[in-house]
Design an enzyme around this catalytic site. Structure first.
Site, PDB file in Angstrom:
ATOM      1  N   ASP A  67     -11.378 -26.134  41.213  1.00  0.00           N
ATOM      2  CA  ASP A  67     -11.336 -27.250  39.765  1.00  0.00           C
ATOM      3  C   ASP A  67      -9.695 -26.171  39.599  1.00  0.00           C
ATOM      4  O   ASP A  67      -8.868 -25.434  39.823  1.00  0.00           O
ATOM      5  CB  ASP A  67     -12.147 -26.547  39.238  1.00  0.00           C
ATOM      6  CG  ASP A  67     -12.439 -24.781  38.746  1.00  0.00           C
ATOM      7  OD1 ASP A  67     -11.430 -24.097  38.926  1.00  0.00           O
ATOM      8  OD2 ASP A  67     -13.412 -24.773  38.414  1.00  0.00           O
ATOM      9  N   ASN A 136     -23.963 -20.658  31.314  1.00  0.00           N
ATOM     10  CA  ASN A 136     -24.674 -22.234  31.863  1.00  0.00           C
ATOM     11  C   ASN A 136     -25.472 -22.530  33.167  1.00  0.00           C
ATOM     12  O   ASN A 136     -26.175 -23.744  32.598  1.00  0.00           O
ATOM     13  CB  ASN A 136     -24.188 -22.709  30.764  1.00  0.00           C
ATOM     14  CG  ASN A 136     -22.840 -23.321  31.311  1.00  0.00           C
ATOM     15  OD1 ASN A 136     -22.196 -23.432  33.039  1.00  0.00           O
ATOM     16  ND2 ASN A 136     -22.182 -24.113  30.803  1.00  0.00           N
ATOM     17  N   HIS A 138     -23.283 -23.468  35.250  1.00  0.00           N
ATOM     18  CA  HIS A 138     -22.244 -24.010  35.663  1.00  0.00           C
ATOM     19  C   HIS A 138     -21.520 -23.293  37.150  1.00  0.00           C
ATOM     20  O   HIS A 138     -21.854 -22.250  37.203  1.00  0.00           O
ATOM     21  CB  HIS A 138     -21.310 -24.785  35.133  1.00  0.00           C
ATOM     22  CG  HIS A 138     -20.497 -23.649  34.391  1.00  0.00           C
ATOM     23  ND1 HIS A 138     -19.136 -23.804  33.217  1.00  0.00           N
ATOM     24  CD2 HIS A 138     -19.982 -22.371  35.532  1.00  0.00           C
ATOM     25  CE1 HIS A 138     -18.295 -22.814  33.378  1.00  0.00           C
ATOM     26  NE2 HIS A 138     -18.872 -21.573  35.367  1.00  0.00           N
ATOM     27  N   GLU A 143     -20.291 -28.840  34.409  1.00  0.00           N
ATOM     28  CA  GLU A 143     -21.255 -27.999  33.074  1.00  0.00           C
ATOM     29  C   GLU A 143     -23.215 -28.718  33.675  1.00  0.00           C
ATOM     30  O   GLU A 143     -23.375 -29.707  34.068  1.00  0.00           O
ATOM     31  CB  GLU A 143     -20.282 -28.523  32.033  1.00  0.00           C
ATOM     32  CG  GLU A 143     -19.154 -27.933  31.913  1.00  0.00           C
ATOM     33  CD  GLU A 143     -18.914 -26.811  31.727  1.00  0.00           C
ATOM     34  OE1 GLU A 143     -20.115 -25.856  32.363  1.00  0.00           O
ATOM     35  OE2 GLU A 143     -18.319 -26.246  31.411  1.00  0.00           O
TER      36      GLU A 143
HETATM   37  P1  PGA Z   1     -16.516 -15.616  36.096  1.00  0.00           P
HETATM   38  O1  PGA Z   1     -16.589 -17.246  35.981  1.00  0.00           O
HETATM   39  O2  PGA Z   1     -16.264 -14.689  37.512  1.00  0.00           O
HETATM   40  O3  PGA Z   1     -15.102 -15.063  35.576  1.00  0.00           O
HETATM   41  O4  PGA Z   1     -17.885 -14.826  35.319  1.00  0.00           O
HETATM   42  C1  PGA Z   1     -17.450 -17.958  36.592  1.00  0.00           C
HETATM   43  C2  PGA Z   1     -17.161 -19.405  36.682  1.00  0.00           C
HETATM   44  O5  PGA Z   1     -17.732 -19.374  35.229  1.00  0.00           O
HETATM   45  O6  PGA Z   1     -17.729 -20.020  37.178  1.00  0.00           O
END
Ligand code: PGA
Length: 254
Positions: A67, A136, A138, A143
């Site tokens: 992304d 959450n 995702h 999302e």
């Molecule tokens: P993080 O994020 O590695 O910073 O915990 C992971 C994500 O949101 O996919």
């Protein structure tokens, strides 16, 4: 599905880096799906070390990132293009032309999404997809309530994601509200998926991903249907699974 529990971040990163290394050795021209965020930083550090000390060769590897924020150009420090260059690409011998990240400043975002999916397909699909998980649930920036059948798409970030990512932006700076993300369909179509999760703030998302219903409200739950899914996690991220009968391999560091 395989679940590997480790007792610290270094051990987690080592296992993930070993799996990625094995993929590259088995198929030197493999297609890697790469992730950003705090979780994979140590994994990339170990891959850089393997390149430097063990001559791990990335010269034929292709990569697609999950992304990118809409509105950020690759030379802005908060962009994921910048992140990948800093943490991995500029330290290894991957060819810049073989690295793909959605263009967050494309004039036509929908065309960019279509281009991205077409390119993944023309490269034969993703051999190994590295993933993190959001609090959450995702994956990428898919999302809660994202469609499982979507390819790369233009998405609005949830308030909780914006809050979690605030730490990477200077106070007072505008935080992007939209992103381009590979879709759940792209992720599900990868030949292997490898997720790393650490910390108790991921425990509920990990539990729901593995034991809850497969629902767009928990995008990561679609991984229950993945043909070859490995989760590497620390005890904190697995702490809400205690009452569930899941086979967990525990690997302790030497
Ligand atoms: P993080 O994020 O590695 O910073 O915990 C992971 C994500 O949101 O996919």
């Amino acid at each position: 599905m395989r679940i590997i529990r480790t007792d610290n971040y270094d051990a987690l990163c080592k296992i993930a880096a070993d799996i990625i290394t094995a993929q590259i050795l088995l198929k030197p021209n493999c297609v890697l799906g790469l992730a950003t965020g705090s979780s994979p930083v140590g994994v990339y550090k170990m891959l850089v070390q393997k390149h430097r000390d063990e001559h791990l060769d990335f010269s034929r590897v292709r990569s697609f990132n999950l992304d990118e924020y809409v509105g950020l150009s690759p030379n802005q420090e908060q962009s994921y293009a910048w992140f990948m260059s800093e943490h991995l690409f500029k330290h290894i011998n991957i060819l810049p032309a073989n690295t793909d990240i959605p263009n967050g400043i494309a004039e036509n975002i929908q065309n960019e999404c279509d281009r991205y999916d077409a390119k993944i397909t023309s490269c034969g699909g993703i051999d190994l997809q590295l993933l993190g998980i959001g609090q959450n649930g995702h994956i990428g920036f898919n999302e809660p309530s994202s469609s499982f059948t979507c390819g790369t798409n233009h998405t609005r970030l949830s308030d909780s994601t914006i809050k979690a990512n605030k730490q990477y932006f200077e106070t007072g700076k505008r935080i992007p509200t939209h992103a381009i993300t590979m879709g759940c369909r792209d992720i599900l179509q990868s030949k292997r998926a490898l997720m790393i999760a650490l910390g108790d703030n991921k425990a509920l998302a990990v539990r729901d991903m593995l034991t809850g219903p497969i629902t767009p409200m928990v995008p990561a739950s679609i991984l229950q249907l993945h043909r070859d899914f490995t989760l590497i996690a620390d005890g904190a991220a697995l702490s809400k699974l205690e009452n569930h009968k899941l086979a967990v391999n525990t690997l302790t560091s030497p």
